[in-house]
Scaffold this motif. Sequence first.
Motif, mmCIF file in Angstrom:
data_model
loop_
_atom_site.group_PDB
_atom_site.id
_atom_site.type_symbol
_atom_site.label_atom_id
_atom_site.label_comp_id
_atom_site.label_asym_id
_atom_site.label_seq_id
_atom_site.Cartn_x
_atom_site.Cartn_y
_atom_site.Cartn_z
ATOM 1 N N PRO A 86 -6.829 4.319 1.515
ATOM 2 C CA PRO A 86 -6.252 3.119 0.899
ATOM 3 C C PRO A 86 -5.684 3.394 -0.492
ATOM 4 C CG PRO A 86 -8.301 2.565 1.993
ATOM 5 C CD PRO A 86 -8.179 4.060 2.048
ATOM 6 N N LYS A 87 -6.362 4.253 -1.248
ATOM 7 C CA LYS A 87 -5.887 4.595 -2.585
ATOM 8 C C LYS A 87 -4.516 5.258 -2.520
ATOM 9 C CE LYS A 87 -7.257 7.090 -6.794
ATOM 10 N NZ LYS A 87 -8.325 7.940 -7.413
ATOM 11 N N GLU A 88 -4.330 6.144 -1.553
ATOM 12 C CA GLU A 88 -3.045 6.828 -1.409
ATOM 13 C C GLU A 88 -1.949 5.860 -0.959
ATOM 14 O OE1 GLU A 88 -4.376 11.343 -0.114
ATOM 15 O OE2 GLU A 88 -4.543 9.714 1.366
ATOM 16 N N ILE A 89 -2.289 4.961 -0.046
ATOM 17 C CA ILE A 89 -1.321 3.961 0.416
ATOM 18 C C ILE A 89 -0.851 3.109 -0.752
ATOM 19 C CG2 ILE A 89 -1.048 1.871 1.800
ATOM 20 C CD1 ILE A 89 -0.937 4.367 3.484
ATOM 21 N N ILE A 90 -1.772 2.643 -1.558
ATOM 22 C CA ILE A 90 -1.432 1.785 -2.690
ATOM 23 C C ILE A 90 -0.635 2.550 -3.737
ATOM 24 C CG2 ILE A 90 -2.438 0.509 -4.632
ATOM 25 C CD1 ILE A 90 -4.723 -0.273 -2.650
ATOM 26 N N ALA A 91 -1.020 3.785 -3.998
ATOM 27 C CA ALA A 91 -0.315 4.586 -5.008
ATOM 28 C C ALA A 91 1.107 4.917 -4.574
ATOM 29 C CB ALA A 91 -1.092 5.878 -5.282
ATOM 30 N N ASN A 92 1.296 5.155 -3.291
ATOM 31 C CA ASN A 92 2.599 5.601 -2.798
ATOM 32 C C ASN A 92 3.554 4.472 -2.443
ATOM 33 O OD1 ASN A 92 1.781 8.290 -2.990
ATOM 34 N ND2 ASN A 92 1.022 8.351 -0.881
ATOM 35 N N GLY A 93 3.008 3.274 -2.149
ATOM 36 C CA GLY A 93 3.890 2.270 -1.574
ATOM 37 C C GLY A 93 3.797 0.877 -2.144
ATOM 38 N N ASN A 147 6.807 -8.707 6.268
ATOM 39 C CA ASN A 147 6.164 -8.198 7.472
ATOM 40 C C ASN A 147 4.654 -8.249 7.319
ATOM 41 O OD1 ASN A 147 5.944 -6.976 10.038
ATOM 42 N ND2 ASN A 147 7.727 -5.666 9.611
ATOM 43 N N TYR A 148 3.968 -8.047 8.444
ATOM 44 C CA TYR A 148 2.510 -8.040 8.417
ATOM 45 C C TYR A 148 2.007 -6.883 7.562
ATOM 46 C CZ TYR A 148 3.087 -11.131 12.428
ATOM 47 O OH TYR A 148 3.454 -12.163 13.249
ATOM 48 N N ALA A 149 0.903 -7.118 6.875
ATOM 49 C CA ALA A 149 0.344 -6.096 5.989
ATOM 50 C C ALA A 149 0.105 -4.762 6.703
ATOM 51 C CB ALA A 149 -0.947 -6.617 5.355
ATOM 52 N N PRO A 150 -0.476 -4.737 7.916
ATOM 53 C CA PRO A 150 -0.679 -3.442 8.578
ATOM 54 C C PRO A 150 0.622 -2.716 8.901
ATOM 55 C CG PRO A 150 -2.071 -5.122 9.577
ATOM 56 C CD PRO A 150 -1.116 -5.833 8.672
ATOM 57 N N VAL A 151 1.694 -3.472 9.157
ATOM 58 C CA VAL A 151 2.981 -2.829 9.426
ATOM 59 C C VAL A 151 3.481 -2.127 8.170
ATOM 60 C CG1 VAL A 151 5.380 -3.195 10.119
ATOM 61 C CG2 VAL A 151 3.553 -4.479 11.238
ATOM 62 N N HIS A 152 3.321 -2.780 7.026
ATOM 63 C CA HIS A 152 3.689 -2.125 5.761
ATOM 64 C C HIS A 152 2.870 -0.852 5.553
ATOM 65 C CE1 HIS A 152 6.422 -5.167 4.428
ATOM 66 N NE2 HIS A 152 5.511 -6.097 4.307
ATOM 67 N N VAL A 153 1.572 -0.928 5.857
ATOM 68 C CA VAL A 153 0.707 0.250 5.695
ATOM 69 C C VAL A 153 1.218 1.392 6.568
ATOM 70 C CG1 VAL A 153 -1.607 1.173 6.101
ATOM 71 C CG2 VAL A 153 -1.326 -1.082 5.037
ATOM 72 N N SER A 154 1.570 1.090 7.806
ATOM 73 C CA SER A 154 2.081 2.126 8.715
ATOM 74 C C SER A 154 3.378 2.733 8.195
ATOM 75 C CB SER A 154 2.306 1.540 10.110
ATOM 76 O OG SER A 154 1.087 1.142 10.700
ATOM 77 N N SER A 155 4.249 1.884 7.637
ATOM 78 C CA SER A 155 5.514 2.377 7.089
ATOM 79 C C SER A 155 5.276 3.311 5.914
ATOM 80 C CB SER A 155 6.393 1.197 6.653
ATOM 81 O OG SER A 155 6.812 0.422 7.764
ATOM 82 N N ILE A 156 4.350 2.947 5.038
ATOM 83 C CA ILE A 156 4.029 3.793 3.878
ATOM 84 C C ILE A 156 3.434 5.113 4.347
ATOM 85 C CG2 ILE A 156 2.616 3.971 1.793
ATOM 86 C CD1 ILE A 156 2.811 0.852 1.645
ATOM 87 N N GLU A 157 2.531 5.037 5.330
ATOM 88 C CA GLU A 157 1.929 6.251 5.890
ATOM 89 C C GLU A 157 2.988 7.180 6.467
ATOM 90 O OE1 GLU A 157 -1.156 8.647 8.144
ATOM 91 O OE2 GLU A 157 -1.057 7.587 6.241
ATOM 92 N N ALA A 158 4.030 6.581 7.058
ATOM 93 C CA ALA A 158 5.094 7.369 7.685
ATOM 94 C C ALA A 158 6.105 7.901 6.678
ATOM 95 C CB ALA A 158 5.815 6.526 8.733
ATOM 96 N N ILE A 173 8.143 6.043 4.766
ATOM 97 C CA ILE A 173 9.316 5.185 4.585
ATOM 98 C C ILE A 173 9.389 4.779 3.115
ATOM 99 C CG2 ILE A 173 10.480 3.069 5.305
ATOM 100 C CD1 ILE A 173 10.106 5.177 7.510
ATOM 101 N N PRO A 174 10.545 4.951 2.460
ATOM 102 C CA PRO A 174 10.641 4.662 1.019
ATOM 103 C C PRO A 174 10.728 3.168 0.722
ATOM 104 C CG PRO A 174 12.769 5.403 1.842
ATOM 105 C CD PRO A 174 11.811 5.521 2.994
ATOM 106 N N ILE A 175 9.574 2.491 0.769
ATOM 107 C CA ILE A 175 9.499 1.081 0.410
ATOM 108 C C ILE A 175 8.412 0.886 -0.630
ATOM 109 C CG2 ILE A 175 10.299 0.252 2.663
ATOM 110 C CD1 ILE A 175 7.308 -0.429 3.271
ATOM 111 N N LYS A 176 8.469 -0.259 -1.280
ATOM 112 C CA LYS A 176 7.410 -0.680 -2.188
ATOM 113 C C LYS A 176 7.002 -2.100 -1.813
ATOM 114 C CE LYS A 176 7.303 2.942 -4.959
ATOM 115 N NZ LYS A 176 6.114 3.824 -5.050
ATOM 116 N N VAL A 177 5.733 -2.301 -1.530
ATOM 117 C CA VAL A 177 5.225 -3.646 -1.285
ATOM 118 C C VAL A 177 5.061 -4.330 -2.634
ATOM 119 C CG1 VAL A 177 3.354 -5.018 -0.320
ATOM 120 C CG2 VAL A 177 4.056 -2.904 0.813
ATOM 121 N N LEU A 178 5.634 -5.532 -2.752
ATOM 122 C CA LEU A 178 5.684 -6.227 -4.040
ATOM 123 C C LEU A 178 4.623 -7.307 -4.190
ATOM 124 C CD1 LEU A 178 9.549 -6.772 -4.295
ATOM 125 C CD2 LEU A 178 8.201 -4.937 -5.331
ATOM 126 N N GLY A 179 4.190 -7.889 -3.087
ATOM 127 C CA GLY A 179 3.217 -8.973 -3.174
ATOM 128 C C GLY A 179 3.041 -9.631 -1.818
#
Length: 338
Positions: free
Chosen positions: A316-323, A95-106, A108-114
Amino acid sequence: MQIIQNRRSFLTSAAAAGVFGFLGTTEQALAEPGPETTSVRLPRWIGGAYCWAGLYLAGELLRAEGFTDVRYVQGDPKVDQSVWIAHGETDFSVNYAPVHVSSIEAGIPIKVLGGLHSGCLELIANDSVDSIKDLRGKRVGVFDLDSAGYVFVALMAGYVGLDPVNDIDWIIVPNDETMANSFVEGKFDAFLGQPPVVQVLRPKKIGHTILNSTIDPPWSQHFCCMISVTEDYVNRYPVATKRVLRAIFKSADLCASDPALVARQLVDRGFVPSYEIALQTLNDIRYDRWHDYDAEASLRFYALRMQETGMIRSSPKEIIANGTDWRFVNELRRELKT
């Protein structure tokens, strides 16, 4: 939810057989433990998603990685595929990077891998708009104010100093209408195009591109589409997760090196209907970027833009740490170095 299990042979030609033989299991893969599970569910958008080629071609490579149950799942087409993975319908998502960011903010238990690739978006406008700054007071078509189209254009507008909320007239396009047809009918002045819409409009010389994410910085300097996995899958099956990611990256390399072969395979396997559009999309998109673009930098870039425009509260630090979980892409870059 519809599950598609493609039973036809993927290797429909001697050329394809040779290429995929060359892309077979690496020495590193043979030295690793086998996957903890032999099943994986990947997303599929029936009749579209031309820019998912790297994901679609991974199926046969996954069999070489030890997977015996590879399923492509079509979720509800009325919602974004981020909802599919959130509901546990798929194990992975592209998915688009901003969509992943929104999911992490919400939460959603995902991990972006690359990151998978860059450059699949173009901001298309009529003759009244020559640049993003010209969107002030103009109409921009979006499916809704939560869609990726809105998020990207709002971020682009904010980046050049516009107020996305007050400076742009957002026109909601009903789900039963296509964005391209509404644009041709003059219902709005600009919209964000993605494959196959861009590839259909371009030869007809309908509208013109005011921003191309393949070539226009800073958007061209970051991944547009990134790969995520559910936390449950990566925690339970780390070896399997790495093997899935390896198959996707090797598939991405094939997209970059032999787009004609890939386009034919996408059509022959029933993932997309048009060879010409598939080939043009593959030539437009940079599938080689996963080797050298920094996935964390891309996610940080979008998270910062979204924080600045009030779309998210997390830093951004929290998004990266959490997701995120970068260990696999770092290993695979060394392993698949070209």
